[in-house]
Design a protein around this motif. Structure first.
Motif, PDB file in Angstrom:
ATOM      1  N   ASP A 200       0.854  -1.191   0.000  1.00 43.23           N
ATOM      2  CA  ASP A 200       0.000   0.000   0.000  1.00 43.23           C
ATOM      3  C   ASP A 200       0.889   1.240   0.000  1.00 43.23           C
ATOM      4  N   ALA A 201       0.848   1.997  -1.094  1.00 40.39           N
ATOM      5  CA  ALA A 201       1.726   3.163  -1.216  1.00 40.39           C
ATOM      6  C   ALA A 201       1.161   4.392  -0.509  1.00 40.39           C
ATOM      7  N   GLY A 202      -0.079   4.303  -0.037  1.00 42.65           N
ATOM      8  CA  GLY A 202      -0.631   5.415   0.752  1.00 42.65           C
ATOM      9  C   GLY A 202      -0.585   6.759   0.056  1.00 42.65           C
ATOM     10  N   VAL A 203      -0.970   6.798  -1.216  1.00 40.17           N
ATOM     11  CA  VAL A 203      -1.085   8.010  -2.060  1.00 40.17           C
ATOM     12  C   VAL A 203       0.226   8.778  -2.220  1.00 40.17           C
ATOM     13  N   VAL A 204       1.344   8.109  -1.969  1.00 43.96           N
ATOM     14  CA  VAL A 204       2.608   8.850  -1.871  1.00 43.96           C
ATOM     15  C   VAL A 204       3.087   9.450  -3.187  1.00 43.96           C
ATOM     16  N   TRP A 205       2.667   8.897  -4.324  1.00 37.27           N
ATOM     17  CA  TRP A 205       3.160   9.457  -5.588  1.00 37.27           C
ATOM     18  C   TRP A 205       2.212  10.480  -6.209  1.00 37.27           C
ATOM     19  N   GLY A 206       1.230  10.894  -5.434  1.00 39.25           N
ATOM     20  CA  GLY A 206       0.376  12.005  -5.885  1.00 39.25           C
ATOM     21  C   GLY A 206      -0.333  11.731  -7.193  1.00 39.25           C
ATOM     22  N   ARG A 207       0.213  12.271  -8.281  1.00 45.26           N
ATOM     23  CA  ARG A 207      -0.326  12.025  -9.627  1.00 45.26           C
ATOM     24  C   ARG A 207       0.792  11.560 -10.563  1.00 45.26           C
ATOM     25  N   ASP A 208       1.910  11.125 -10.019  1.00 45.71           N
ATOM     26  CA  ASP A 208       3.117  10.817 -10.798  1.00 45.71           C
ATOM     27  C   ASP A 208       3.095   9.358 -11.258  1.00 45.71           C
ATOM     28  N   PHE A 231      -1.704   6.716  -5.954  1.00 44.56           N
ATOM     29  CA  PHE A 231      -2.031   8.119  -6.203  1.00 44.56           C
ATOM     30  C   PHE A 231      -3.078   8.631  -5.226  1.00 44.56           C
ATOM     31  N   LEU A 232      -3.230   9.947  -5.225  1.00 52.28           N
ATOM     32  CA  LEU A 232      -4.297  10.576  -4.461  1.00 52.28           C
ATOM     33  C   LEU A 232      -5.641  10.010  -4.896  1.00 52.28           C
ATOM     34  N   GLY A 233      -6.578   9.993  -3.978  1.00 60.08           N
ATOM     35  CA  GLY A 233      -7.870   9.362  -4.216  1.00 60.08           C
ATOM     36  C   GLY A 233      -8.610   9.919  -5.415  1.00 60.08           C
TER      37      GLY A 233
ATOM     38  N   ILE B  63      -6.949  13.527   9.194  1.00 65.13           N
ATOM     39  CA  ILE B  63      -8.096  14.318   9.656  1.00 65.13           C
ATOM     40  C   ILE B  63      -7.553  15.380  10.609  1.00 65.13           C
ATOM     41  N   ILE B  64      -7.135  16.471  10.002  1.00 60.37           N
ATOM     42  CA  ILE B  64      -6.610  17.620  10.740  1.00 60.37           C
ATOM     43  C   ILE B  64      -7.410  18.820  10.261  1.00 60.37           C
ATOM     44  N   ASN B  65      -7.924  19.612  11.185  1.00 60.37           N
ATOM     45  CA  ASN B  65      -8.881  20.645  10.783  1.00 60.37           C
ATOM     46  C   ASN B  65      -8.244  21.805  10.023  1.00 60.37           C
ATOM     47  N   ILE B  66      -9.088  22.575   9.367  1.00 64.88           N
ATOM     48  CA  ILE B  66      -8.651  23.633   8.457  1.00 64.88           C
ATOM     49  C   ILE B  66      -7.924  24.752   9.200  1.00 64.88           C
ATOM     50  N   THR B  67      -8.452  25.124  10.350  1.00 67.58           N
ATOM     51  CA  THR B  67      -7.834  26.213  11.114  1.00 67.58           C
ATOM     52  C   THR B  67      -6.385  25.882  11.444  1.00 67.58           C
ATOM     53  N   GLU B  68      -6.184  24.656  11.911  1.00 64.03           N
ATOM     54  CA  GLU B  68      -4.821  24.239  12.270  1.00 64.03           C
ATOM     55  C   GLU B  68      -3.899  24.258  11.051  1.00 64.03           C
ATOM     56  N   SER B  69      -4.455  23.921   9.886  1.00 62.74           N
ATOM     57  CA  SER B  69      -3.622  23.918   8.674  1.00 62.74           C
ATOM     58  C   SER B  69      -3.224  25.326   8.247  1.00 62.74           C
ATOM     59  N   LEU B  70      -4.031  26.321   8.588  1.00 55.58           N
ATOM     60  CA  LEU B  70      -3.783  27.679   8.082  1.00 55.58           C
ATOM     61  C   LEU B  70      -3.056  28.598   9.061  1.00 55.58           C
ATOM     62  N   LEU B  71      -3.328  28.436  10.348  1.00 57.72           N
ATOM     63  CA  LEU B  71      -2.781  29.390  11.316  1.00 57.72           C
ATOM     64  C   LEU B  71      -1.257  29.420  11.293  1.00 57.72           C
ATOM     65  N   GLY B  72      -0.712  30.633  11.251  1.00 60.92           N
ATOM     66  CA  GLY B  72       0.732  30.796  11.262  1.00 60.92           C
ATOM     67  C   GLY B  72       1.368  30.670   9.894  1.00 60.92           C
ATOM     68  N   GLU B  73       0.583  30.343   8.893  1.00 61.17           N
ATOM     69  CA  GLU B  73       1.123  30.146   7.540  1.00 61.17           C
ATOM     70  C   GLU B  73       1.462  31.483   6.873  1.00 61.17           C
ATOM     71  N   THR B  74       2.353  31.386   5.905  1.00 65.02           N
ATOM     72  CA  THR B  74       2.766  32.529   5.107  1.00 65.02           C
ATOM     73  C   THR B  74       1.869  32.657   3.885  1.00 65.02           C
ATOM     74  N   LYS B  87      -2.245  21.812   1.052  1.00 67.63           N
ATOM     75  CA  LYS B  87      -2.000  21.414   2.445  1.00 67.63           C
ATOM     76  C   LYS B  87      -3.304  21.089   3.166  1.00 67.63           C
ATOM     77  N   VAL B  88      -4.283  21.955   3.007  1.00 69.20           N
ATOM     78  CA  VAL B  88      -5.579  21.736   3.676  1.00 69.20           C
ATOM     79  C   VAL B  88      -6.222  20.443   3.192  1.00 69.20           C
ATOM     80  N   LEU B  89      -6.161  20.215   1.890  1.00 67.68           N
ATOM     81  CA  LEU B  89      -6.773  18.988   1.354  1.00 67.68           C
ATOM     82  C   LEU B  89      -6.001  17.750   1.795  1.00 67.68           C
ATOM     83  N   ARG B  90      -4.694  17.856   1.888  1.00 67.18           N
ATOM     84  CA  ARG B  90      -3.899  16.706   2.343  1.00 67.18           C
ATOM     85  C   ARG B  90      -4.170  16.418   3.807  1.00 67.18           C
ATOM     86  N   ASN B  91      -4.169  17.482   4.631  1.00 67.95           N
ATOM     87  CA  ASN B  91      -4.448  17.284   6.061  1.00 67.95           C
ATOM     88  C   ASN B  91      -5.887  16.835   6.305  1.00 67.95           C
TER      89      ASN B  91
END
Lengths: 394, 394
Positions: A200-208, A231-233, B63-74, B87-91
């Motif tokens: 299970d690669a766990g989506v690690v290659w994104g879209r590659d 890949f990503l879901g 499953i990490i919430n959106i606020t946590e993904s954004l706070l402190g970001e550049t 990042k938000v979609l990955r988290n």
């Protein structure tokens, strides 16, 4: 019978870590009927976001919460389960989370109906002539941090009586080609020449797809049963490109399917050989069974995705118990104390090492209420100082 | 600049009805930076379920919430907006609601970045050489309950200066073929021979392509600009079957797209002529713009779906302002007092009746804080007696 209560529960272990371990919390739903029977189900999803879909105020005719759609409804037949699924989805047309959230309730309705009718869910799904075929469980574990640790893991799994195992995530794809190959070699060595090794690669290659194809070739000499989620879901395009390259190992995917169309999209457009469906995400047993039917038509192998408690293992096995040629069952062997104690007994392996769908009415597993109470995190939601959700007692 | 706060707001009118009117409540997000600037955005989604995605406790690494993904970001560049979206979609990989929920924040980030860089969003999206082309607004209304009421509606719209209107839902598809035809005839009569009449079936034919084809033929003599959403949002199979029948009017769909792949699925597999994207559902301006690019490649016409406030109208127009041939703009003409007063001024029509994307920095509309305060329904969420969300002050 009539549905008299729909009760969501947020349970979790005290300390949740970033680890890719879906058993650290859970979202449970209990549905009770006016005849005293109850059914239980579990979603593999964010508990709080799911719970919000059970109590969110109406926004308009397309955002009506799940509880409101179910309370007072009649449940006496398989057709009722289908009707309620359609009703909840129609009322929640614009609630994106509705499938994840409803999964637990749909599973609970099957459990409840089975208890009322005195039938196991697999027989309700596939008719009185159906036979429940035993499944070969594969142990689902993470790769060790190193090839050595992975080899050791694999040996332990073999010693625990498994001849099939899936190794996932962790270091895979993160430290270069050589390390990836060493991990798979170690898994093969630890599990032995006869074992079934799944990766299970766990989506690690994104879209590659180029890298995924290269690794598929690298892993082929170790005779892996499949390469899962390269890949990503949502990267159906990448799956299709990989399929066009004709990789030397079968490709598996689909666990991210959050509704029937997602899975249909995989089956029609991604070119996978194995479609992996989590009944706790796709909206329950009902849509999972529909995907299984389509997989049969398309000549693709259906397999469950399950990384929760044995309540979810039970829900999963009923979906495809009746199909002999769908032989593999994802079978969590570890998991948090919460997940391990959520059912009074696990859905165990037989003396032959195989797992059978229960013949008992409903799902055939019993939720341990003490476990629910022990790990319960009661939720309270106020809107404009009015309580719109208060935790029901387990 | 650095993101210092991410504040979600649930606003709603006191009495919400079942009517198919998406302006009865809203989910707003304000993002503030350390330089004192702020941006605003709006989702077209369940406010409470979206809000849960901003504060849900971590379940595991997916499953990490959106606020946590954004706070402190550049946030200093267009690339940062894309990076944060990823990042938000990955988290939030396993938070099904994440796209609906993040839409408001993504829009807010574009607004904020535009203000910092002194550029309208459309120029950030399409580069310094881009030109913002004016759009022809079509009034978006419901069919009257009867053909007579519909004719009257259409006359009023024409009197209000619109030469294009979309009639939707209500009785369409519910009282037989003759009534359906009478409704469309009445719309044409009321709007006049020169007007653009668009018909929105509001998913009424489910997956029944035979009836949809029959109606398309019935409506063709009234020269409708499109037949919209004949089917459920996930019924790509029905769309494909209808396309294969070669209906005599263009088919439009896609508003249900809750992520990029959903829209890609429409563009590749549904055979629609118009792809309708709601930036407030698909995850914001970022994925909507990506869909627009794909529509350009595929020769399909991009059009916004918007049935919220003018904050959403502004977010929508920036997405495709730069493409001359995408000329139509869905333009809500009514809506609740909340929606009408949410921005200090609406995105108005010019003397020529056309709507232009603002040249002002960011989205170019200003949120009326008094309106937010007036309709705010403060949310408080407790988990195991600990407050995990307390309403920020508008």
């Amino acid at each position: 019978m009539r549905i008299v209560s729909v009760d969501p529960f947020y349970v979790k272990v005290p300390q949740v870590s970033h680890a890719a371990d879906g058993t650290q919390d859970s979202f449970l739903v209990r549905v009770r009927a006016d005849n005293g029977l109850e059914g239980w189900g579990e979603s593999d999803a964010s508990p709080l976001v799911c719970l919000a879909a059970y109590c969110c105020p109406m926004s308009h005719g397309n955002i009506i919460n799940i509880t409101e759609s179910l309370l007072g409804e009649t449940l006496d037949s398989v057709a009722d389960v289908a009707r309620l699924h359609a009703k909840v989805l129609r009322n929640g047309l614009d609630i994106q989370q509705v499938h994840h959230a409803y999964a637990a309730a749909d599973i609970a309705l099957w459990d409840l109906l089975g208890k009322q009718l005195g039938q196991p869910v697999w027989r309700l799904l596939d008719g009185p002539q159906a036979v429940a075929h035993p499944k070969r469980p594969y142990a689902s574990v993470l790769f060790g941090d190193t090839p050595e640790a992975t080899r050791e893991h694999a040996r332990e799994i073999r010693a625990a009586g498994f001849d099939a195992a899936k190794f996932g995530w962790g270091p895979m794809g993160k430290f270069g080609r050589e390390n990836d190959v060493a991990l798979v070699r170690a898994a093969r060595e630890g599990l032995g020449e006869e074992g079934l090794v799944l990766v299970d690669a766990g989506v690690v290659w994104g879209r590659d797809d180029a890298t995924a194809y290269e690794r598929a070739c690298d892993f082929a000499p170790f005779r892996i049963g499949w390469l899962e989620e390269p890949f990503l879901g949502d990267a159906i395009d990448a799956y299709a490109r990989l399929a066009a390259r004709k990789p030397p190992v079968p490709i598996a995917g689909g666990e991210a399917s959050g509704c029937y169309r997602n899975a249909e999209d995989y089956l029609l457009n991604a070119g996978v050989s194995f479609i992996q469906i989590d009944a706790g995400r796709i909206g329950g047993i009902s849509p999972a069974h529909r995907v299984r039917k389509l997989a049969e038509e398309r000549g693709v192998t259906y397999v469950n995705h399950t990384f929760k408690s044995h309540l979810s293992v039970a829900a999963s096995i009923h979906v495809f118990a009746a199909v002999d040629r769908f032989r593999l069952l994802e079978y969590p062997t570890a998991g948090s104390p919460l997940a391990q104690a959520l059912t009074e007994r696990p859905l165990g392996r037989g003396a032959d090492g195989l797992v059978r769908a229960p013949d008992a009415p409903g799902l055939g597993v019993t939720v341990n209420l003490d476990t629910v109470k022990k790990y319960l995190h009661p939720v309270k939601i106020e809107l404009a100082a009015r309580t719109i959700f208060r935790q029901p007692v387990p």
